[in-house]
Design an enzyme around this catalytic site. Structure first.
Site, mmCIF file in Angstrom:
data_model
loop_
_atom_site.group_PDB
_atom_site.id
_atom_site.type_symbol
_atom_site.label_atom_id
_atom_site.label_comp_id
_atom_site.label_asym_id
_atom_site.label_seq_id
_atom_site.Cartn_x
_atom_site.Cartn_y
_atom_site.Cartn_z
ATOM 1 N N HIS A 78 -34.679 65.231 30.295
ATOM 2 C CA HIS A 78 -34.150 65.318 31.705
ATOM 3 C C HIS A 78 -34.190 63.601 32.340
ATOM 4 O O HIS A 78 -33.150 63.195 32.631
ATOM 5 C CB HIS A 78 -35.067 66.124 32.505
ATOM 6 C CG HIS A 78 -34.856 66.120 34.105
ATOM 7 N ND1 HIS A 78 -33.821 67.192 34.563
ATOM 8 C CD2 HIS A 78 -35.098 64.984 34.910
ATOM 9 C CE1 HIS A 78 -33.792 66.776 36.065
ATOM 10 N NE2 HIS A 78 -34.442 65.617 36.124
ATOM 11 N N GLU A 79 -35.280 63.135 32.052
ATOM 12 C CA GLU A 79 -35.280 61.665 32.513
ATOM 13 C C GLU A 79 -34.585 60.716 31.828
ATOM 14 O O GLU A 79 -33.957 59.777 32.497
ATOM 15 C CB GLU A 79 -36.649 61.396 32.645
ATOM 16 C CG GLU A 79 -37.848 62.198 33.528
ATOM 17 C CD GLU A 79 -37.439 62.308 35.037
ATOM 18 O OE1 GLU A 79 -36.665 61.282 35.353
ATOM 19 O OE2 GLU A 79 -37.674 63.152 35.732
ATOM 20 N N HIS A 106 -31.217 60.521 33.407
ATOM 21 C CA HIS A 106 -31.090 59.791 34.552
ATOM 22 C C HIS A 106 -30.904 58.167 33.925
ATOM 23 O O HIS A 106 -30.186 57.541 34.591
ATOM 24 C CB HIS A 106 -32.408 59.717 35.558
ATOM 25 C CG HIS A 106 -32.460 60.908 36.162
ATOM 26 N ND1 HIS A 106 -31.637 61.160 37.208
ATOM 27 C CD2 HIS A 106 -33.327 61.668 36.585
ATOM 28 C CE1 HIS A 106 -32.019 62.263 38.003
ATOM 29 N NE2 HIS A 106 -33.233 62.596 37.515
ATOM 30 N N HIS A 158 -27.564 57.327 33.008
ATOM 31 C CA HIS A 158 -26.613 57.136 34.242
ATOM 32 C C HIS A 158 -26.653 55.583 34.471
ATOM 33 O O HIS A 158 -26.036 54.954 35.086
ATOM 34 C CB HIS A 158 -27.206 57.915 35.481
ATOM 35 C CG HIS A 158 -26.260 58.271 36.416
ATOM 36 N ND1 HIS A 158 -26.303 59.033 37.449
ATOM 37 C CD2 HIS A 158 -24.930 57.945 36.703
ATOM 38 C CE1 HIS A 158 -25.133 58.966 38.227
ATOM 39 N NE2 HIS A 158 -24.380 58.537 37.804
#
Length: 707
Positions: free
Chosen positions: A495-496, A499, A502
């Site tokens: 998940h992290e 980010h 991105h």
């Protein structure tokens, strides 16, 4: 994910090269005020001392003031170049210092760092007030907006729009008396959030459950007991063993503790960590912050803070958010009731017909039920989830297969803590794309949770490559033993890193628009989508290898483990829905109706009852007194975004599944249409460009969760 606690409103950026004023030249010995000699312009933590931060802030703040004054005093007519770009440039040094310092306040907050933060935050808020309510500055910005908006294109137009609208939303058009009140509110909220962060971290550390006897830890296994022993040593050794409380309401360790009295102690330590039952009470801070936010919204002409906050998001209005949530609640509630009954019935098989399931029992009997029905347990699978293998052979491997990225560890990069690692990110054309740090292990100086941020954002304007980091709170094994993860911790790493991608893959002209500078109900989409790679068979087989033998997880165990992912998932959805509705409940009220600290707990219960989510068996993921996303971070009236963006993520995962889950062409499409674009265009249009869908399809969410 956590929004960086820096002076974002002035739209500043770090750069590989910085021009320093004469004032800075006089302080060249301060490494924060010098051009870094480290690759990428990365922070040189081998030279930076704690005493450097305050003078660096003082210099950077003064430079920002000087730069703003130059814009205001210009005798030339306002243009995009001499006003908007000059404004974008005005706080580059401050951004550079802030990003480094506030990374430490989150992940390595020593008492000395905490003392500096208390001095710095009011200075930054005062500067923000000065700029936000600088009438001559806003007048020049408005002139550019009126004259050039329609003639500018692309990122130039978007940059102008964002700056102009931010000033308006911050109160630039208010009369003088209301401006003064907004300034006072901003200063007070800044002070309260500082208090909140300090108090909550201390409360969570103090909530440690001390255990005297090894036999009370029955069920943990030797590795778990060794971890409790290590945690006790690192926290002062008040007893031979310690159970550390993590940021969420429920504690994963409850799944393994045979001792029911100890399970109760752990659960109650969690839910009461900051509600006044023990040493700490954050309710007064939460109540005052909520009241001040409501007043801000009213000054700006909105009925409540949620209406004010949501205007800039994909959802647009509280009504749209509630419609989305109520649809989920209506479908979720009967499944949650059935799940609770099934667990209680299972427990009664061994505990007797009169046994009453309590929230601290749920994880324990659910785990036993999963073991019986699916023949799988955390203890059986954790040896296959070594943190290093998950990172290299899982997280990085997926990014290589899908986006063509490779990762080279850089042992020459200075770090702020020895547990960290740094990697150079190399693109498929062989060129360096970014620098990535990871800091995965918990310690008393780190706040709870997991997040992504950066020491520098990508910007073509300043030839700046992104310098990105991920932070988690996994338990570090005793020396000589592998650090093993639960499945939830595995997906958190993926998940992290979503980010991080991105930020890493950003390709934007301006710092203000790059990377994760998007609406809250879009920013969680890349991270939630990236979780899907954790269970793709080819990725899973590559990282799920035994920590001692290196052998892949046996096929039968793998099948059982993957089937168990969606076992009794109503709880996870319910705790998220409850926290989301608490957040909205606090921020849908006018200022006159905000409950006092004494009424806060009662208000929480009433709010959950009103929307049909009061369920002692499934408490909110975060209750008010420790809801850091909302009262300490940037998610006020925005916690719904985790569920909202999960819909987007599921829709995007469906596109990947149809085209080939690891198809490089689809990965490139994702890069080109979403991950590289930051906030340079309409976010819904980006989603549509990639998926071909005019609107997200929420019906797939419950299916994806196994509900």
């Amino acid at each position: 994910m956590k929004i960086t606690k820096i002076f974002m409103s002035i739209g500043v950026a770090s750069a590989l090269t910085m021009q320093f004023s004469a004032c800075q030249q006089a302080q060249r010995e301060n490494p924060l005020l010098q051009e870094s000699t480290i690759a990428f312009g990365a922070p040189d933590f081998s030279k930076i001392q704690t005493s450097d931060y305050l003078p660096a802030f003082e210099t950077a703040i003064q430079q920002t003031r000087d730069n703003i004054q130059k814009i205001v005093e210009s005798e030339d007519s306002a243009t995009f170049e001499n006003t908007i770009l000059a404004y974008e440039e005005s706080g580059r040094l401050l951004d550079h210092v802030s990003r480094i310092f506030f990374a430490l306040t989150e992940a390595e907050k020593t008492p000395e760092i905490g003392d500096i933060e208390k001095k710095v935050q009011p200075m930054l808020t005062e500067l923000e007030n000065e700029i936000s309510f600088n009438k001559p500055l806003f007048e020049r910005i408005r002139q550019v907006y009126d004259k050039q908006h329609d003639t500018l294109t692309g990122e130039d137009q978007k940059l102008l729009e964002e700056i102009y609208k931010d000033f308006v939303r911050n109160g630039a058009l208010l009369p003088d008396d209301k401006m003064e009140r907004m300034k006072a509110i901003n200063l007070r909220i800044s002070d309260l959030q500082q208090q909140w962060g300090d108090q909550l971290q201390e409360a969570t550390n103090n909530a440690v459950v001390w255990v005297d006897k090894k036999e009370d830890l029955a069920g943990l296994g030797e590795a778990g007991i060794a971890q409790c022993q290590k945690d006790a040593e690192s926290r002062g050794g008040k007893a031979p063993y310690a159970i550390v409380i993590v940021n969420t309401t429920q504690q994963a360790i409850l799944a393994n503790l045979d001792n029911r009295d100890l399970r109760k102690r752990v659960f109650e330590a969690s839910i009461h960590r900051a509600d006044g039952t023990g040493q700490s009470n954050t309710f007064p801070i939460a109540s005052e912050i909520a009241k001040l936010r409501a007043e801000q919204a009213e000054i700006m002409g909105y009925p409540n803070y949620a209406a004010y906050s949501l205007e800039k998001t994909m959802a647009k209005t509280p009504e749209n958010v509630y419609a989305f949530l109520k649809n989920l609640i209506s479908q979720y509630s009967p499944k949650a009731d059935a799940e609770t009954k099934a667990i209680e019935d299972f427990a009664r098989q061994t505990e007797g017909a009169d046994f009453q399931l309590q929230p601290y029992d749920r994880f324990y009997y659910s785990a036993k039920m999963k073991k019986q029905l699916l023949n799988v347990s955390d203890d059986e699978v954790k040896p296959y989830f070594n943190v290093d293998s998950v990172l290299i052979n899982g997280v990085f491997y997926a990014a290589n297969r899908v986006y063509g990225l490779t990762f080279k560890e850089r042992t020459d990069i200075p770090l702020y803590h020895p547990d960290m690692k740094a990697f150079e990110v190399i693109d498929k054309d062989g060129k360096t794309k970014a620098l990535f740090y990871c800091d995965y292990f918990r310690r008393p100086t780190k706040r709870g949770g997991a997040w992504m941020d950066g020491f520098a954002k990508q910007s073509r304007q300043w030839n700046q490559l992104p310098i990105i980091f991920n932070v988690c709170n996994n338990a570090k094994a005793p020396e000589g033993q592998p650090s093993l993860l639960t499945w939830d911790e595995v997906t958190t790493m993926f998940h992290e890193f979503g980010h991080a991608l991105h930020g890493i893959l950003s390709d934007c002209q301006y710092n203000r628009l790059s990377g994760t500078s998007v609406a809250r109900d879009f920013v969680e989409m890349p991270s939630q989508f990236n979780e899907s790679f954790a269970s793709i068979p080819e990725i899973f087989d590559h990282y799920a290898r035994h920590c001692e033998t290196g052998e892949p997880m046996p096929a039968d165990l793998k099948e059982r483990m993957l089937k168990s992912i969606n076992f009794q998932t109503a709880y996870a959805l319910g705790e998220n829905l409850a926290a989301t509705c608490l957040d909205l409940a606090w921020h849908m009220l006018p200022s006159k109706d905000i409950p006092t600290a004494e009424k806060a707990a009662e208000f929480e219960t009433q709010a959950l009852r009103q929307i049909g989510l009061f369920n002692p068996q499934i408490p909110p993921r975060y209750s008010t007194s420790y809801f850091n996303h909302v009262f300490g971070g940037g998610y006020a009236a925005g916690y719904y975004s985790y569920l909202w963006t999960e819909v987007l993520a599921v829709n995007i995962a469906d596109v990947f599944a149809k085209r080939g889950a690891l198809d490089p062409a689809t990965g490139q499409d994702m890069r080109d249409k979403i991950l590289s674009r930051g906030n340079t265009g309409d976010l819904m249009q980006m989603f549509t460009d990639f998926t071909g869908m005019a609107q997200p399809d929420a019906s797939s969410l419950l299916k994806a969760r196994g509900l």
